[in-house]
Design an enzyme around this catalytic site. Structure first.
Site: not given
Ligand code: CMC
Length: 431
Positions: A271, A310, A366
């Site tokens: 986050h 995201h 970010d």
């Molecule tokens: N790098 C590589 N792969 C990713 C990433 C990433 N940053 N984000 C998602 N994926 C992949 C994930 O492994 C999954 O792949 P598969 O379908 O093969 O299993 C697919 O994309 C869908 O991801 P998800 O985990 O289901 O997506 P989510 O909605 O649960 O996660 C997130 C959202 C922000 C937690 C995630 O994208 C992430 O961890 N990003 C990196 C951390 C980050 O930048 N966070 C800041 C968010 S913006 C600030 C805020 O508003 O807080």
């Protein structure tokens, strides 16, 4: 058939053959409407299972509108790009809290009130000094805001609108002061008191950086870039930290404690800690040549590309575009950060790569914000703190909405119990 009649869901429970009609309102069905679906009289009734609340609306809200597919973000109906261009953070905070843009007299009063409450009780300095020299400033902010509840014990009178108003002003006003104290503590430097001649971002820069000069004179371009970052981070509807504030606040605890819960949630690397993680990642990559190897590691599942992806935005994050522009403005003053080249190349590589395209992964707010904070002279540990300062206006707006929402009660999710049952206690010597 009348349109109202169509706004419903007909559910057949194949376990019993019974059919139920469930109303649909605002594209939503009520989870409690499923409770009537039972296999027997003593059955608890059907529940919905939604770990991480990915498809559950927890409230009705008038504060922030977000369309992830279209990349739209609006505060109280005003698009984020217009606010970032024309408004100030304090005006946006007023908008979030009060629901409409202020008139000039309202803005003057609000600015005056916030400015007059930037000081903290002297004892705050004492407990801030009690933290270890290397304490993480976000941990210090978390502790500091929680401790504010002990300075304002009347804050637990949450049903009194006037009381809520003053706590709202105090929280927004004191957050930069606490954040700057935490920063100065990590540097072993004396705390700097607020300067009421400066505006909100200027005053914060002063409390961070003032040394022996009699009057701190901030660069207006840096203060404006900071103000834009504050506007972009002010609210983001029901994210992890806001949900934490609402859930903790639903117990009717005071707003300082509820806000401390938001800070705790924001501390996490997925986050508010993401921009800290982005900079560490960029440093680790080190040179543009190493980008392909890094991307390969991400695709192999070794790690995530921080600052990408995201939960809600699936085409682009509108805040990322505005931040990129602010980045250029800041670097014009401070000179270019060498990591910018790596970030730009990394973004380019990722946006052309099928793995990221297929999963709709784009730079989020970010990805570039950390580079700006670093250019402002802030260490990575301060990044989540820089997020928490403006998000306070969002948290408190959401908290105000929640405590006045007649439909809300103490948050209490259900579970599917998967553990053992009815085991007999075994004496310790016999285990
Ligand atoms: N790098 C590589 N792969 C990713 C990433 C990433 N940053 N984000 C998602 N994926 C992949 C994930 O492994 C999954 O792949 P598969 O379908 O093969 O299993 C697919 O994309 C869908 O991801 P998800 O985990 O289901 O997506 P989510 O909605 O649960 O996660 C997130 C959202 C922000 C937690 C995630 O994208 C992430 O961890 N990003 C990196 C951390 C980050 O930048 N966070 C800041 C968010 S913006 C600030 C805020 O508003 O807080």
């Amino acid at each position: 058939m009348s349109p109202e009649k169509n706004d419903s869901l007909t559910v057949t429970d194949n376990r019993t053959g019974s059919t139920y009609e469930v109303p649909i309102t605002d594209g939503t069905v009520r989870a409690m409407d499923f409770r009537q679906m039972k296999v027997s009289e003593d059955d608890f009734g059907l529940m919905t299972y939604d770990p991480a609340f990915t498809n559950t609306a927890s409230c009705r809200s008038e504060i922030t509108f977000l369309d992830g597919e279209a990349g739209v973000l609006e505060y109280r109906g005003y698009p984020i790009d217009q606010l970032a261009e024309k408004s100030t953070y304090l005006e946006v905070a007023y908008l979030l809290v009060h629901g409409e843009l202020p008139t000039q007299p309202q803005l003057d009063q609000w600015t005056h009130d916030i400015t007059m409450h930037t000081f903290v009780h002297e004892n705050v300095k004492d407990f801030m000094s009690g933290f270890r020299h290397d304490a993480h400033p976000m941990g210090m902010l978390l502790g500091g805001v929680g401790a504010l509840s002990t300075f304002y014990p009347d804050a637990n009178n949450i049903s009194d609108p006037e009381n809520r108003d003053i706590q709202t002003i105090r929280l927004i006003a004191k957050m930069p002061t606490l954040a700057a104290f935490a920063f100065r503590h990590t540097r072993g430097q004396p705390y700097v008191y607020p300067d009421n001649d400066l505006n909100y971002p200027e005053n914060f820069l002063g409390m961070l950086y003032k040394m022996t000069e009699l009057k701190y004179e901030p660069d207006p371009r840096l203060a404006r870039a900071l103000d834009i970052l504050f506007i972009l981070h002010a609210d983001h509807e029901q994210n992890c930290s806001t949900s934490a504030v609402r859930a903790v606040g639903s117990s009717q605890v005071d707003p300082y404690s509820a806000t401390a819960a938001g800070i705790a949630a924001l501390y996490g690397p997925l986050h508010g800690g993401a921009n800290e993680a982005v900079l560490r990642m960029l440093r680790r990559i080190g040179t543009v040549e190493k980008i392909p190897d890094f991307i390969k590691g991400v695709k192999d599942g070794d790690e995530k590309l921080m600052g990408f992806g995201h939960r809600v935005y699936k085409n682009f994050d509108p805040r990322a575009t505005i931040i990129k522009k602010a980045c250029d403005d800041v670097f014009e003053v401070t000179g270019k950060n060498p990591l910018l080249e790596i970030a730009t190349e990394l973004e380019k590589h990722a946006l052309e790569d099928e793995y990221f395209v297929k999963r709709k992964l784009y730079p989020n707010v970010d990805f570039y914000s950390g580079l700006i904070y670093e250019a402002l002279g802030l260490p990575v540990e301060m990044f989540p703190v820089m997020f928490a300062i403006p998000r306070t206006s969002g948290w408190i707006s959401q908290w105000l909405e929640m405590v006045q929402d007649k439909e809300q009660k103490i948050a209490r999710p259900r579970q599917i119990y998967t553990g053992a049952r009815e085991k007999d206690y075994v004496e310790i010597g016999s285990r």
